[in-house]
Design an enzyme around this catalytic site. Structure first.
Site, mmCIF file in Angstrom:
data_model
loop_
_atom_site.group_PDB
_atom_site.id
_atom_site.type_symbol
_atom_site.label_atom_id
_atom_site.label_comp_id
_atom_site.label_asym_id
_atom_site.label_seq_id
_atom_site.Cartn_x
_atom_site.Cartn_y
_atom_site.Cartn_z
ATOM 1 N N ASP A 216 0.900 -1.096 0.031
ATOM 2 C CA ASP A 216 0.020 0.025 0.002
ATOM 3 C C ASP A 216 0.896 1.217 -0.032
ATOM 4 O OD1 ASP A 216 -2.837 -1.019 0.641
ATOM 5 O OD2 ASP A 216 -1.406 -2.184 1.937
ATOM 6 N N HIS A 249 -5.202 -4.771 5.698
ATOM 7 C CA HIS A 249 -4.320 -3.770 5.354
ATOM 8 C C HIS A 249 -4.301 -2.672 6.659
ATOM 9 C CE1 HIS A 249 -3.963 -4.808 1.252
ATOM 10 N NE2 HIS A 249 -5.055 -5.384 1.527
#
Length: 257
Positions: A216, A249
């Site tokens: 990410d 995440h």
């Protein structure tokens, strides 16, 4: 300006956690990925209560991206031309003088799967889109879940896993091509040697064992990068908080002067 990206892994399942994070971290612009809901199902009211407007590009049960912002955002792009078969994975907006694009890049499944070749084609299309839409000197951000580990420093496997999905030379070459279009990885710019991750498998105690990947990213052009004050991965919101189950995440945050 505080910028952020977060793959929430299902917005309906994570809405209370996302709202708590917004109140706690107070970002100005956020790219969300993996909404797993349609545009009609998007909970605009829940974010407006906290002072955020939303643009969404959703899809039933899968994919989906959104931009949350304190200031009104102008929609620039919804979807990646020629790649509609891969679903709702790109949303671009202009917010506060910055072009802000969030992406949920294809996973590819595994290197022998047909989706792996299609993943590489999707990244080629993303590079072409970015090149066509952004002139040198633009203040622009490209953020999201890229499903590529940029370098050995970004994976718990280290240098021993260069042929598995997310780690392959072909995928890393696509990421390098994006960077070569004038983008900088803001977390790596701020922390050149840090071994930190943004994704951990739910299985096997991966988070607590430190078995993660940094996939990410917040990428930015020089006018944004040169105003960078801080960048970090918000690990606290990968943890279960007061009964609220986290995404797999963690958010990634960048503060810009």
């Amino acid at each position: 300006m505080r910028l952020a990206t977060w793959n929430v892994n299902g917005l309906r399942a994570r809405l209370d956690l996302v709202r708590r994070w917004l109140a706690d971290r107070a970002p100005d612009v956020v790219g969300l990925q993996e909404l797993k809901l349609t545009d009609e199902q998007f909970p605009h009211d829940a974010f407006e209560e906290l002072g955020y407007r939303a643009l969404a590009h959703g899809q039933k049960s899968w994919n989906g991206v959104a931009v949350l912002s304190r200031e009104p955002a102008e929609l620039l792009h919804a979807g990646l031309a020629g790649q509609e078969g891969f679903g709702a994975r790109l949303l671009g907006a202009r917010v506060g003088g910055v072009s802000f694009t969030t992406v949920y890049c294809p996973n590819g499944k595994h290197v022998e799967h047909d989706d792996f070749a299609r993943k590489l084609e999707w990244f080629d299309a993303l590079a072409a889109h970015w090149r066509a839409q952004h002139a040198e000197g633009d203040a622009a951000v490209l953020c999201g879940d890229f499903n590529i580990v940029p370098a050995a420093l970004d994976t718990w496997h280290g240098a021993d896993d260069d042929e598995s999905i997310f780690h392959t030379p072909a995928e890393r070459a696509r990421m390098a091509r994006l960077v070569d279009l004038g983008l900088t990885d803001l977390f790596r710019h701020a922390h050149p040697e840090a071994r930190e991750y943004s994704w951990w498998d739910y299985r096997g105690g991966s988070f607590h064992r430190g078995h993660g990947l940094r996939i990410d990213l917040v990428l930015a052009t020089a006018p944004v990068r040169d105003r960078l004050r801080a960048a970090w991965i918000d690990r606290d919101y990968r943890k279960k908080l007061d009964g609220l189950t986290a995404s797999d995440h963690a958010p990634v945050i960048a503060d810009i002067d």
